[in-house]
Design an enzyme around this catalytic site. Structure first.
Site, PDB file in Angstrom:
ATOM      1  N   ASN A   8       1.458   7.056  -5.838  1.00 28.42           N
ATOM      2  CA  ASN A   8       0.696   5.881  -6.258  1.00 28.42           C
ATOM      3  C   ASN A   8      -0.512   6.398  -7.042  1.00 28.42           C
ATOM      4  O   ASN A   8      -1.493   6.853  -6.460  1.00 28.42           O
ATOM      5  CB  ASN A   8       0.267   5.090  -5.014  1.00 28.42           C
ATOM      6  CG  ASN A   8      -0.486   3.825  -5.363  1.00 28.42           C
ATOM      7  OD1 ASN A   8      -0.802   3.575  -6.528  1.00 28.42           O
ATOM      8  ND2 ASN A   8      -0.793   3.035  -4.352  1.00 28.42           N
ATOM      9  N   LYS A  29      -2.223   8.927  -4.549  1.00 25.24           N
ATOM     10  CA  LYS A  29      -1.839   8.887  -3.130  1.00 25.24           C
ATOM     11  C   LYS A  29      -0.374   9.274  -3.067  1.00 25.24           C
ATOM     12  O   LYS A  29       0.400   8.883  -3.951  1.00 25.24           O
ATOM     13  CB  LYS A  29      -1.975   7.460  -2.583  1.00 25.24           C
ATOM     14  CG  LYS A  29      -3.394   7.049  -2.301  1.00 25.24           C
ATOM     15  CD  LYS A  29      -3.375   5.731  -1.528  1.00 25.24           C
ATOM     16  CE  LYS A  29      -4.662   4.990  -1.755  1.00 25.24           C
ATOM     17  NZ  LYS A  29      -4.550   3.568  -1.954  1.00 25.24           N
ATOM     18  N   ARG A  36       4.659   3.803  -7.816  1.00 21.68           N
ATOM     19  CA  ARG A  36       4.161   2.424  -7.814  1.00 21.68           C
ATOM     20  C   ARG A  36       3.664   2.152  -9.229  1.00 21.68           C
ATOM     21  O   ARG A  36       2.722   2.791  -9.696  1.00 21.68           O
ATOM     22  CB  ARG A  36       3.025   2.280  -6.811  1.00 21.68           C
ATOM     23  CG  ARG A  36       2.455   0.899  -6.823  1.00 21.68           C
ATOM     24  CD  ARG A  36       1.425   0.686  -5.746  1.00 21.68           C
ATOM     25  NE  ARG A  36       0.936  -0.658  -5.822  1.00 21.68           N
ATOM     26  CZ  ARG A  36      -0.356  -0.994  -5.797  1.00 21.68           C
ATOM     27  NH1 ARG A  36      -1.273  -0.065  -5.655  1.00 21.68           N
ATOM     28  NH2 ARG A  36      -0.708  -2.247  -5.881  1.00 21.68           N
ATOM     29  N   HIS A  39       1.100  -7.445  -5.504  1.00 18.49           N
ATOM     30  CA  HIS A  39       1.315  -7.082  -4.090  1.00 18.49           C
ATOM     31  C   HIS A  39       2.738  -7.446  -3.637  1.00 18.49           C
ATOM     32  O   HIS A  39       2.984  -7.614  -2.441  1.00 18.49           O
ATOM     33  CB  HIS A  39       0.346  -7.828  -3.133  1.00 18.49           C
ATOM     34  CG  HIS A  39      -1.092  -7.469  -3.288  1.00 18.49           C
ATOM     35  ND1 HIS A  39      -2.097  -8.404  -3.163  1.00 18.49           N
ATOM     36  CD2 HIS A  39      -1.699  -6.282  -3.532  1.00 18.49           C
ATOM     37  CE1 HIS A  39      -3.274  -7.810  -3.330  1.00 18.49           C
ATOM     38  NE2 HIS A  39      -3.054  -6.517  -3.555  1.00 18.49           N
ATOM     39  N   LEU A  76      -4.376  -9.470   2.940  1.00 19.23           N
ATOM     40  CA  LEU A  76      -5.833  -9.593   2.855  1.00 19.23           C
ATOM     41  C   LEU A  76      -6.459  -8.215   2.956  1.00 19.23           C
ATOM     42  O   LEU A  76      -6.464  -7.589   4.026  1.00 19.23           O
ATOM     43  CB  LEU A  76      -6.355 -10.502   3.991  1.00 19.23           C
ATOM     44  CG  LEU A  76      -5.667 -11.871   4.149  1.00 19.23           C
ATOM     45  CD1 LEU A  76      -6.272 -12.644   5.321  1.00 19.23           C
ATOM     46  CD2 LEU A  76      -5.742 -12.687   2.866  1.00 19.23           C
ATOM     47  N   ASN A 102      -8.994  -5.418   0.136  1.00 16.61           N
ATOM     48  CA  ASN A 102     -10.004  -5.460  -0.907  1.00 16.61           C
ATOM     49  C   ASN A 102      -9.578  -6.423  -2.008  1.00 16.61           C
ATOM     50  O   ASN A 102     -10.344  -7.228  -2.490  1.00 16.61           O
ATOM     51  CB  ASN A 102     -10.156  -4.058  -1.480  1.00 16.61           C
ATOM     52  CG  ASN A 102     -11.575  -3.641  -1.429  1.00 16.61           C
ATOM     53  OD1 ASN A 102     -12.479  -4.479  -1.544  1.00 16.61           O
ATOM     54  ND2 ASN A 102     -11.795  -2.358  -1.267  1.00 16.61           N
ATOM     55  N   ARG A 117     -13.682  -9.566  -6.538  1.00 19.56           N
ATOM     56  CA  ARG A 117     -13.080 -10.433  -7.559  1.00 19.56           C
ATOM     57  C   ARG A 117     -13.284 -11.904  -7.190  1.00 19.56           C
ATOM     58  O   ARG A 117     -13.203 -12.255  -6.019  1.00 19.56           O
ATOM     59  CB  ARG A 117     -11.576 -10.149  -7.677  1.00 19.56           C
ATOM     60  CG  ARG A 117     -11.274  -8.833  -8.352  1.00 19.56           C
ATOM     61  CD  ARG A 117      -9.795  -8.526  -8.324  1.00 19.56           C
ATOM     62  NE  ARG A 117      -9.524  -7.319  -7.580  1.00 19.56           N
ATOM     63  CZ  ARG A 117      -8.316  -6.933  -7.191  1.00 19.56           C
ATOM     64  NH1 ARG A 117      -7.259  -7.666  -7.472  1.00 19.56           N
ATOM     65  NH2 ARG A 117      -8.168  -5.822  -6.514  1.00 19.56           N
ATOM     66  N   ASP A 126     -17.220  -5.239   1.686  1.00 17.35           N
ATOM     67  CA  ASP A 126     -16.464  -4.852   2.880  1.00 17.35           C
ATOM     68  C   ASP A 126     -16.703  -5.866   4.002  1.00 17.35           C
ATOM     69  O   ASP A 126     -17.852  -6.114   4.384  1.00 17.35           O
ATOM     70  CB  ASP A 126     -16.888  -3.445   3.314  1.00 17.35           C
ATOM     71  CG  ASP A 126     -15.922  -2.866   4.323  1.00 17.35           C
ATOM     72  OD1 ASP A 126     -15.640  -3.531   5.343  1.00 17.35           O
ATOM     73  OD2 ASP A 126     -15.417  -1.755   4.081  1.00 17.35           O
ATOM     74  N   PHE A 127     -15.603  -6.415   4.504  1.00 15.23           N
ATOM     75  CA  PHE A 127     -15.727  -7.470   5.509  1.00 15.23           C
ATOM     76  C   PHE A 127     -16.338  -6.980   6.819  1.00 15.23           C
ATOM     77  O   PHE A 127     -16.886  -7.771   7.578  1.00 15.23           O
ATOM     78  CB  PHE A 127     -14.355  -8.129   5.750  1.00 15.23           C
ATOM     79  CG  PHE A 127     -13.947  -9.022   4.624  1.00 15.23           C
ATOM     80  CD1 PHE A 127     -13.433  -8.500   3.443  1.00 15.23           C
ATOM     81  CD2 PHE A 127     -14.104 -10.395   4.716  1.00 15.23           C
ATOM     82  CE1 PHE A 127     -13.071  -9.319   2.385  1.00 15.23           C
ATOM     83  CE2 PHE A 127     -13.745 -11.227   3.667  1.00 15.23           C
ATOM     84  CZ  PHE A 127     -13.226 -10.684   2.497  1.00 15.23           C
ATOM     85  N   GLU A 180      -4.834  -6.895   8.905  1.00 17.59           N
ATOM     86  CA  GLU A 180      -4.324  -6.112  10.040  1.00 17.59           C
ATOM     87  C   GLU A 180      -5.402  -5.816  11.076  1.00 17.59           C
ATOM     88  O   GLU A 180      -5.102  -5.605  12.245  1.00 17.59           O
ATOM     89  CB  GLU A 180      -3.769  -4.759   9.533  1.00 17.59           C
ATOM     90  CG  GLU A 180      -2.503  -4.888   8.718  1.00 17.59           C
ATOM     91  CD  GLU A 180      -2.163  -3.608   7.962  1.00 17.59           C
ATOM     92  OE1 GLU A 180      -2.579  -2.517   8.393  1.00 17.59           O
ATOM     93  OE2 GLU A 180      -1.474  -3.698   6.936  1.00 17.59           O
ATOM     94  N   GLU A 236       4.092  -0.342   1.808  1.00 10.37           N
ATOM     95  CA  GLU A 236       4.610  -0.383   0.439  1.00 10.37           C
ATOM     96  C   GLU A 236       5.322   0.923   0.087  1.00 10.37           C
ATOM     97  O   GLU A 236       6.300   0.924  -0.645  1.00 10.37           O
ATOM     98  CB  GLU A 236       3.445  -0.619  -0.544  1.00 10.37           C
ATOM     99  CG  GLU A 236       2.895  -2.028  -0.440  1.00 10.37           C
ATOM    100  CD  GLU A 236       1.477  -2.165  -0.962  1.00 10.37           C
ATOM    101  OE1 GLU A 236       0.553  -1.696  -0.276  1.00 10.37           O
ATOM    102  OE2 GLU A 236       1.297  -2.728  -2.040  1.00 10.37           O
TER     103      GLU A 236
HETATM  104  P1  AMP Z   1      -7.217  -2.545   1.831  1.00 11.49           P
HETATM  105  O1  AMP Z   1      -7.605  -2.924   0.432  1.00 11.49           O
HETATM  106  O2  AMP Z   1      -5.948  -3.150   2.283  1.00 11.49           O
HETATM  107  O3  AMP Z   1      -7.316  -1.071   2.090  1.00 11.49           O
HETATM  108  O4  AMP Z   1      -8.348  -3.208   2.770  1.00 11.49           O
HETATM  109  C1  AMP Z   1      -9.665  -2.736   2.759  1.00 11.49           C
HETATM  110  C2  AMP Z   1     -10.588  -3.791   3.330  1.00 11.49           C
HETATM  111  O5  AMP Z   1     -10.157  -4.182   4.649  1.00 11.49           O
HETATM  112  C3  AMP Z   1     -12.005  -3.264   3.550  1.00 11.49           C
HETATM  113  O6  AMP Z   1     -12.766  -3.393   2.397  1.00 11.49           O
HETATM  114  C4  AMP Z   1     -12.504  -4.158   4.645  1.00 11.49           C
HETATM  115  O7  AMP Z   1     -13.078  -5.291   4.048  1.00 11.49           O
HETATM  116  C5  AMP Z   1     -11.280  -4.591   5.412  1.00 11.49           C
HETATM  117  N1  AMP Z   1     -11.215  -3.961   6.748  1.00 11.49           N
HETATM  118  C6  AMP Z   1     -10.667  -2.785   7.069  1.00 11.49           C
HETATM  119  N2  AMP Z   1     -10.815  -2.538   8.409  1.00 11.49           N
HETATM  120  C7  AMP Z   1     -11.471  -3.605   8.918  1.00 11.49           C
HETATM  121  C8  AMP Z   1     -11.929  -3.988  10.228  1.00 11.49           C
HETATM  122  N3  AMP Z   1     -11.725  -3.198  11.289  1.00 11.49           N
HETATM  123  N4  AMP Z   1     -12.567  -5.140  10.364  1.00 11.49           N
HETATM  124  C9  AMP Z   1     -12.792  -5.945   9.297  1.00 11.49           C
HETATM  125  N5  AMP Z   1     -12.377  -5.651   8.049  1.00 11.49           N
HETATM  126  C10 AMP Z   1     -11.731  -4.510   7.850  1.00 11.49           C
END
Ligand code: AMP
Length: 403
Positions: free
Chosen positions: A7, A14, A91, A179, A208, A210, A240, A282-283, A333, A383
């Protein structure tokens, strides 16, 4: 059969090496900071210590060379020689209206290159990865797997934008969706967990992370998805904006004298929950800030949750019912809180989650309560495995034809 999955991003690669007999990961890793002062390879062979190497990595060819060297490293390697690799899956993200993965040949490279204009951050690096492999590993078949392919089953009324038809035809403007490999994988897993054929089910998959997107899957096929012509559309995301009134773009260009590149930057990198909160994309940071009473973080979170809820309602209508709702990717997740907020007040669907079951992180699990009419699952996406499976199928068919 051993399949290497790559990827390639603009400054990263990756990788995962699979043994496809048992679909087992032999090694995985990441090359970062390609083209910057000092690049880093982190190589994780299964069952061994990880290896970290810093060096100058000017381009993707050097990065892939390092990956291959790591795979045959005397101490951290998992192969004796490169020739043990039977196929390489890439990818490739944007495949336009292609509905399946393709063996890489001159025509496939042409397709990826042509679509670079629609996915500059992804298709360009994929092509560089493909060309690097051609040089380093000549003769090993390569396969391009597109994020857009799964969504090509959408009906015309779901992918058509209400713009002048001729302009859309001329510039290939339509909903493509992204996706797709992830949505397809988790939909298949949901059916397997329900022990029912995918072809009978109505499923909404929420990827769900980034970048976030939602897909309505009917009888195993994507019938609508929230991302569009580009991955900017749909849900509010980390940085975004998702769906906004398109007139805002021309309004800002006039009022702020923004250039197209500046608006692009604003919508892609400065918006989403970062833009609303002024704090972070970041959530995890948002959750913490909300608990500390930060109202802008609360607002960003609520905007996100509300857009997800609206899409679920819309797709339940498009599907005319719902058998399963799936959460996947970093946020889906790992955040019980976001899942609980999204699933609150879904009585109109008879959907209820069990708060105790919902306390799950990065693990495959059903989280709906026994009286829920809709099954709700957390399913870690994979993926890479999907890319490896498609690559294996194409390599197998090549061998069959050459017998
Ligand atoms: P991804 O793009 O699928 O790698 O997701 C990354 C995003 O998932 C991060 O920017 C976080 O906002 C969110 N995330 C990852 N771990 C957690 C967690 N334990 N609690 C809340 N949000 C998370």
């Amino acid at each position: 059969m051993k399949i290497l999955v790559l990827n390639c991003g603009s400054s990263s690669v990756k990788y995962q090496l699979f043994d496809m007999e048992e679909e087992k990961v032999l090694a995985r890793g990441l090359v970062e900071r390609i083209g910057l002062a000092r690049g880093v390879l982190t190589h994780r062979p299964a069952g061994k210590e990880k290896m970290v190497q810093e060096s100058e990595i000017p381009d993707h060819q050097k990065a892939i060379r390092l990956v291959l060297d790591a795979l045959i490293h005397p101490e951290f390697g998992v192969l004796k020689k490169f020739q043990e690799i039977d196929g390489i899956g890439h990818r490739a993200v944007h495949g336009g209206t292609l509905s399946s993965s393709l063996l890489v040949d001159e025509k496939t490279k042409e397709v990826i290159k042509e679509l670079e204009v629609l996915a500059p951050l992804h298709n360009g690096p994929s092509l560089r990865g493909i060309e690097a492999c051609e040089k380093i590993l000549p003769g090993i078949p390569q396969v391009a797997v597109f994020d857009t392919a799964f969504h090509q089953s959408m009906p015309d009324y779901a992918y058509t934008y209400s713009l002048p038809y001729e302009i859309c035809q001329k510039h290939k403007i339509r909903r493509y969706g992204f996706h797709g490999t992830s949505h397809k994988y988790v939909a298949q897993r949901a059916a397997a967990l329900m022990k029912r054929p995918l072809e009978e089910l109505k499923i909404i998959t929420c990827h769900l992370g980034n970048g976030s997107s939602i897909t309505a899957v009917k009888e195993g096929k994507s019938i609508d998805t929230s991302m569009g012509f580009t991955p900017l559309a749909g849900l509010t995301m980390g940085t975004r904006c998702g769906d906004i009134d398109p007139a805002i773009v021309t309004f800002l260009m006039m009022k702020e004298d923004y250039s197209p590149a500046e608006v692009d930057e604003l919508l892609n990198r400065k918006s989403g929950v970062l833009g609303v909160s002024g704090l972070s994309s970041d959530f995890r940071d948002l959750e913490k800030a909300i608990d500390e009473g930060n109202d802008r973080a609360r607002l960003a979170w609520d905007v996100f949750v509300y857009t997800v809820k609206k899409f679920i309602g819309a797709y339940a209508a498009a599907l005319n019912g719902l058998d399963a709702l799936v959460f996947t990717a970093g946020l889906g997740e790992n955040s019980p809180r976001v899942r609980a907020d999204i699933c609150r007040d879904m009585d109109y669907l008879g959907l209820r989650i069990d708060p105790a079951k919902n306390e799950v992180h990065g693990q495959e699990k059903e989280i709906s309560s026994p009286d829920s009419s809709v099954h709700v699952f957390v399913i870690p996406t994979n993926e890479e495995l999907m890319i490896a499976r498609d690559t294996r199928a194409i390599v197998d068919s090549l061998r069959l034809h050459s017998v």
